[in-house]
Design a protein around this motif. Structure first.
Motif, PDB file in Angstrom:
ATOM      1  N   GLU A 177     -55.588 -55.881  34.986  1.00 22.08           N
ATOM      2  CA  GLU A 177     -57.218 -55.829  34.942  1.00 22.08           C
ATOM      3  C   GLU A 177     -57.107 -57.427  35.739  1.00 22.08           C
ATOM      4  O   GLU A 177     -58.281 -58.202  36.035  1.00 22.08           O
ATOM      5  CB  GLU A 177     -57.978 -56.955  33.686  1.00 22.08           C
ATOM      6  N   GLU A 178     -56.322 -58.293  36.208  1.00 22.66           N
ATOM      7  CA  GLU A 178     -55.932 -59.523  36.234  1.00 22.66           C
ATOM      8  C   GLU A 178     -55.481 -59.494  38.250  1.00 22.66           C
ATOM      9  O   GLU A 178     -55.402 -60.433  38.444  1.00 22.66           O
ATOM     10  CB  GLU A 178     -55.899 -60.902  35.536  1.00 22.66           C
ATOM     11  N   MET A 179     -55.669 -58.027  38.219  1.00 26.13           N
ATOM     12  CA  MET A 179     -55.070 -57.867  39.738  1.00 26.13           C
ATOM     13  C   MET A 179     -55.187 -57.451  41.077  1.00 26.13           C
ATOM     14  O   MET A 179     -56.594 -55.993  40.846  1.00 26.13           O
ATOM     15  CB  MET A 179     -53.674 -57.429  39.966  1.00 26.13           C
ATOM     16  N   ASN A 180     -55.422 -57.754  42.123  1.00 27.64           N
ATOM     17  CA  ASN A 180     -55.703 -56.470  42.931  1.00 27.64           C
ATOM     18  C   ASN A 180     -54.906 -55.868  44.196  1.00 27.64           C
ATOM     19  O   ASN A 180     -53.989 -56.433  44.397  1.00 27.64           O
ATOM     20  CB  ASN A 180     -57.100 -57.861  43.948  1.00 27.64           C
ATOM     21  N   LEU A 181     -54.948 -54.796  43.848  1.00 25.90           N
ATOM     22  CA  LEU A 181     -54.177 -53.978  44.066  1.00 25.90           C
ATOM     23  C   LEU A 181     -54.876 -52.789  45.286  1.00 25.90           C
ATOM     24  O   LEU A 181     -56.249 -52.467  45.250  1.00 25.90           O
ATOM     25  CB  LEU A 181     -53.894 -53.476  43.510  1.00 25.90           C
ATOM     26  N   ILE A 182     -54.409 -52.221  45.885  1.00 25.99           N
ATOM     27  CA  ILE A 182     -54.676 -50.942  46.776  1.00 25.99           C
ATOM     28  C   ILE A 182     -53.753 -50.278  46.318  1.00 25.99           C
ATOM     29  O   ILE A 182     -52.102 -50.370  46.959  1.00 25.99           O
ATOM     30  CB  ILE A 182     -54.426 -51.244  48.289  1.00 25.99           C
ATOM     31  N   VAL A 183     -54.616 -48.691  46.003  1.00 26.51           N
ATOM     32  CA  VAL A 183     -53.067 -47.959  46.337  1.00 26.51           C
ATOM     33  C   VAL A 183     -53.630 -46.567  46.611  1.00 26.51           C
ATOM     34  O   VAL A 183     -54.543 -46.163  46.372  1.00 26.51           O
ATOM     35  CB  VAL A 183     -53.740 -47.395  44.093  1.00 26.51           C
ATOM     36  N   ALA A 184     -52.523 -46.138  47.139  1.00 28.80           N
ATOM     37  CA  ALA A 184     -52.718 -44.355  47.666  1.00 28.80           C
ATOM     38  C   ALA A 184     -51.500 -43.482  47.030  1.00 28.80           C
ATOM     39  O   ALA A 184     -50.699 -43.881  46.968  1.00 28.80           O
ATOM     40  CB  ALA A 184     -51.746 -44.630  49.442  1.00 28.80           C
ATOM     41  N   ASN A 185     -52.490 -42.683  46.963  1.00 30.39           N
ATOM     42  CA  ASN A 185     -51.681 -41.265  46.172  1.00 30.39           C
ATOM     43  C   ASN A 185     -51.731 -40.182  47.430  1.00 30.39           C
ATOM     44  O   ASN A 185     -52.738 -40.069  48.082  1.00 30.39           O
ATOM     45  CB  ASN A 185     -52.807 -40.700  45.287  1.00 30.39           C
ATOM     46  N   LYS A 196     -59.653 -53.727  41.804  1.00 31.39           N
ATOM     47  CA  LYS A 196     -60.122 -54.879  41.565  1.00 31.39           C
ATOM     48  C   LYS A 196     -60.212 -55.514  40.962  1.00 31.39           C
ATOM     49  O   LYS A 196     -61.530 -55.707  39.594  1.00 31.39           O
ATOM     50  CB  LYS A 196     -61.430 -54.776  42.449  1.00 31.39           C
ATOM     51  N   GLN A 197     -59.060 -55.669  40.281  1.00 37.19           N
ATOM     52  CA  GLN A 197     -59.370 -56.498  39.164  1.00 37.19           C
ATOM     53  C   GLN A 197     -59.999 -55.465  37.692  1.00 37.19           C
ATOM     54  O   GLN A 197     -60.721 -55.595  36.580  1.00 37.19           O
ATOM     55  CB  GLN A 197     -60.291 -57.390  38.184  1.00 37.19           C
ATOM     56  N   GLY A 198     -58.712 -54.484  37.683  1.00 35.21           N
ATOM     57  CA  GLY A 198     -59.230 -52.964  36.779  1.00 35.21           C
ATOM     58  C   GLY A 198     -60.023 -52.126  36.965  1.00 35.21           C
ATOM     59  O   GLY A 198     -59.884 -51.008  36.016  1.00 35.21           O
ATOM     60  N   LYS A 199     -61.189 -51.973  37.977  1.00 33.49           N
ATOM     61  CA  LYS A 199     -62.142 -51.092  38.899  1.00 33.49           C
ATOM     62  C   LYS A 199     -61.826 -50.566  40.025  1.00 33.49           C
ATOM     63  O   LYS A 199     -61.876 -51.981  40.720  1.00 33.49           O
ATOM     64  CB  LYS A 199     -63.712 -51.453  38.867  1.00 33.49           C
ATOM     65  N   VAL A 200     -62.066 -49.789  40.296  1.00 32.80           N
ATOM     66  CA  VAL A 200     -61.839 -48.953  41.532  1.00 32.80           C
ATOM     67  C   VAL A 200     -63.074 -49.520  42.422  1.00 32.80           C
ATOM     68  O   VAL A 200     -64.106 -48.711  42.303  1.00 32.80           O
ATOM     69  CB  VAL A 200     -61.013 -47.707  41.784  1.00 32.80           C
ATOM     70  N   VAL A 201     -62.922 -49.942  42.577  1.00 33.71           N
ATOM     71  CA  VAL A 201     -64.912 -50.379  43.402  1.00 33.71           C
ATOM     72  C   VAL A 201     -64.557 -49.836  45.209  1.00 33.71           C
ATOM     73  O   VAL A 201     -66.356 -49.829  45.527  1.00 33.71           O
ATOM     74  CB  VAL A 201     -64.923 -52.071  44.039  1.00 33.71           C
ATOM     75  N   ILE A 292     -59.065 -53.951  52.554  1.00 30.85           N
ATOM     76  CA  ILE A 292     -59.196 -55.553  52.412  1.00 30.85           C
ATOM     77  C   ILE A 292     -60.444 -55.941  52.466  1.00 30.85           C
ATOM     78  O   ILE A 292     -60.165 -56.928  51.939  1.00 30.85           O
ATOM     79  CB  ILE A 292     -58.242 -55.713  53.876  1.00 30.85           C
ATOM     80  N   VAL A 293     -61.100 -54.903  53.183  1.00 29.76           N
ATOM     81  CA  VAL A 293     -62.927 -55.711  53.048  1.00 29.76           C
ATOM     82  C   VAL A 293     -62.909 -55.717  51.826  1.00 29.76           C
ATOM     83  O   VAL A 293     -63.989 -56.772  50.727  1.00 29.76           O
ATOM     84  CB  VAL A 293     -63.555 -55.156  53.627  1.00 29.76           C
ATOM     85  N   ALA A 294     -63.457 -54.514  51.028  1.00 30.14           N
ATOM     86  CA  ALA A 294     -63.078 -54.304  49.740  1.00 30.14           C
ATOM     87  C   ALA A 294     -62.627 -55.673  49.040  1.00 30.14           C
ATOM     88  O   ALA A 294     -63.112 -55.907  47.388  1.00 30.14           O
ATOM     89  CB  ALA A 294     -63.391 -53.045  48.755  1.00 30.14           C
ATOM     90  N   LEU A 295     -61.460 -56.282  48.706  1.00 28.18           N
ATOM     91  CA  LEU A 295     -60.876 -57.111  47.841  1.00 28.18           C
ATOM     92  C   LEU A 295     -60.929 -58.227  48.502  1.00 28.18           C
ATOM     93  O   LEU A 295     -60.387 -60.010  48.681  1.00 28.18           O
ATOM     94  CB  LEU A 295     -59.280 -57.106  48.435  1.00 28.18           C
ATOM     95  N   LYS A 296     -61.906 -58.755  49.429  1.00 30.61           N
ATOM     96  CA  LYS A 296     -61.991 -60.226  50.078  1.00 30.61           C
ATOM     97  C   LYS A 296     -61.160 -60.278  50.655  1.00 30.61           C
ATOM     98  O   LYS A 296     -60.767 -62.270  50.592  1.00 30.61           O
ATOM     99  CB  LYS A 296     -63.002 -60.564  49.795  1.00 30.61           C
ATOM    100  N   GLY A 297     -59.817 -59.781  50.974  1.00 26.60           N
ATOM    101  CA  GLY A 297     -59.032 -60.462  51.826  1.00 26.60           C
ATOM    102  C   GLY A 297     -57.693 -60.578  50.868  1.00 26.60           C
ATOM    103  O   GLY A 297     -56.706 -61.274  50.901  1.00 26.60           O
ATOM    104  N   LYS A 298     -57.958 -60.985  49.556  1.00 24.09           N
ATOM    105  CA  LYS A 298     -56.801 -60.989  48.147  1.00 24.09           C
ATOM    106  C   LYS A 298     -56.147 -60.383  47.909  1.00 24.09           C
ATOM    107  O   LYS A 298     -56.784 -59.564  46.962  1.00 24.09           O
ATOM    108  CB  LYS A 298     -57.017 -62.191  47.342  1.00 24.09           C
ATOM    109  N   ASP A 300     -52.957 -58.029  46.206  1.00 19.60           N
ATOM    110  CA  ASP A 300     -51.869 -58.887  45.276  1.00 19.60           C
ATOM    111  C   ASP A 300     -50.138 -57.621  45.538  1.00 19.60           C
ATOM    112  O   ASP A 300     -49.479 -58.121  45.676  1.00 19.60           O
ATOM    113  CB  ASP A 300     -51.769 -59.008  43.624  1.00 19.60           C
ATOM    114  N   GLY A 301     -50.568 -56.517  45.961  1.00 16.06           N
ATOM    115  CA  GLY A 301     -49.756 -55.207  46.376  1.00 16.06           C
ATOM    116  C   GLY A 301     -50.464 -54.237  47.058  1.00 16.06           C
ATOM    117  O   GLY A 301     -51.416 -54.171  46.588  1.00 16.06           O
ATOM    118  N   ILE A 302     -49.592 -53.145  47.446  1.00 16.46           N
ATOM    119  CA  ILE A 302     -50.153 -52.047  48.420  1.00 16.46           C
ATOM    120  C   ILE A 302     -48.918 -50.626  47.712  1.00 16.46           C
ATOM    121  O   ILE A 302     -47.836 -51.607  47.719  1.00 16.46           O
ATOM    122  CB  ILE A 302     -49.861 -52.223  49.325  1.00 16.46           C
ATOM    123  N   ILE A 303     -49.256 -50.315  46.811  1.00 13.86           N
ATOM    124  CA  ILE A 303     -48.890 -49.179  45.933  1.00 13.86           C
ATOM    125  C   ILE A 303     -48.837 -47.879  46.947  1.00 13.86           C
ATOM    126  O   ILE A 303     -50.038 -47.315  46.727  1.00 13.86           O
ATOM    127  CB  ILE A 303     -48.839 -48.961  44.765  1.00 13.86           C
TER     128      ILE A 303
END
Length: 358
Positions: A177-185, A196-201, A292-298, A300-303
């Motif tokens: 809930e405190e991380m910004n991640l991009i996850v690709a399944n 974005k902090q626990g929500k898929v925005v 990256i735009v959805a996370l405003k460039g911040k 923390d990791g790409i999965i």
């Protein structure tokens, strides 16, 4: 509580995967094959639920599983109406929506129905689903399209994405809930989400909407070409939707959706297959970059996760193109059963509460 067992169910086209967990450990795993001719005897996919439930119970008894210890039966969630992330009790309204889904018939709709059947066959169990594919946490600005009549919708591998994101956060000693991640399944369908902090925005609609093409789905297509095909008189609406959902991507280019067969052709040096496979990796990379735009460039990791994440050619290509954005972490393989068990364990521990489907 230590003796409580969880039965996890993942229905697929011609099989149902059943797994038993206890105390965080998997005790039993079985892929139960269903004869094609038997499944085709049912008028609708969702009519198969009682038959599949009986087959699962039979396999559990054959394996001498202590079914009296099962307290939670949890199935993969289906094509329901948009709902928040979480674990949900199966109720009559949910069952009705699974049978009459406005998004169409699919084996994924069987998860909650089979769980409900089995909960009634077991002495002291309740039925649930968790993080169905319709989990919707998108920000409003991400819904807008260039046509006022259309909106973007959230249909993606919510269970897998959130389970892997939580697993990664724990591995790096952080809170999801405190991380910004991009996850690709990366599987038969490909979904890529901005967490974005626990929500898929923001996320692509991976069922029949948009995004990278996959092993069998077409992904985003040139609109003009698609419109001309629809009005060519060659295809019905049902046939067009089938081509988009099941005959696109690698299936369209290589005449197979089997990753094993595709990898065999790559190993044999088939340049055409290698080129299209890399094109799929290119589209995945491009979509990751767009989030990256959805996370405003911040970030923390790409999965990268899913069965295609086992393929080093694919993951190397992606890392080469997006590795400068953030650290890339690979969690290959399917984790649907683990994700279901994780949600059930969190509920049993009181960390989350089961929600009511309304």
């Amino acid at each position: 509580m230590e003796n409580v067992r969880i039965l996890c169910l993942k229905p697929e086209f011609f099989q149902t995967k059943a797994a038993i967990y206890q105390g965080g450990n998997m005790l039993f795993l079985k892929s139960i094959k269903h004869p094609k001719e038997k499944l085709e005897s049912f008028e609708k996919v969702t009519d198969q639920h009682q038959y599949r439930a009986e087959e699962v119970l039979h396999e559990l008894k054959e394996a001498d599983i202590r079914i009296d210890l099962i307290r939670v039966v949890i199935g993969r969630g289906g094509l329901l109406k948009p709902i928040p992330s979480g674990i949900y009790m199966v109720n009559d309204r949910m069952k009705e929506d699974l049978v009459n889904s406005s998004l169409g018939a699919h084996s994924v709709n069987l998860g909650g129905l089979i769980a409900d059947d089995l909960s009634k066959m077991l002495p002291d169990a309740k039925a649930y689903i968790a993080d169905p594919v319709v989990v919707d946490e998108m920000e409003d600005i991400a819904r807008v399209t260039g046509w006022a009549e259309f909106q973007r919708h959230s249909v993606f591998h919510a269970l897998t994405q959130k389970a892997i994101a939580r697993r990664h956060a724990k591995a790096v000693l952080q809170n999801y809930e405190e991380m910004n991640l991009i996850v690709a399944n990366l599987g038969e369908g490909i979904s890529i989400g901005a967490h974005k902090q626990g929500k898929v925005v923001d996320v692509n609609q991976a069922f029949d909407g948009e995004g990278p093409f996959s092993l069998e789905r077409a992904g985003s297509l040139p609109l003009g070409n698609l419109v001309k095909m629809c009005f060519s008189g060659k295809y019905t609406e049902k046939e067009v939707m089938w081509k988009i959902r099941a005959e696109g991507g690698m299936m369209s280019h290589c005449k197979t959706r089997s990753l094993y067969e595709i990898e065999e052709m790559i190993d044999e040096g088939n340049e055409d297959v290698i080129f299209v496979f890399k094109a799929m990796a290119y589209q995945v990379s491009k979509y990751i970059g767009s989030l990256i735009v959805a996370l405003k460039g911040k970030v923390d990791g790409i999965i990268l996760t899913g069965m295609i994440a086992h393929n080093k050619m694919f993951t190397d290509f992606v890392i080469e193109h997006i590795g400068n954005i953030a650290s890339v972490h690979i969690y290959p393989g399917e984790c649907i059963s683990d994700g279901l068990a994780m949600n059930a364990q969190m509920m049993l521990k009181g960390e989350i509460e089961a929600k009511e489907y309304l």
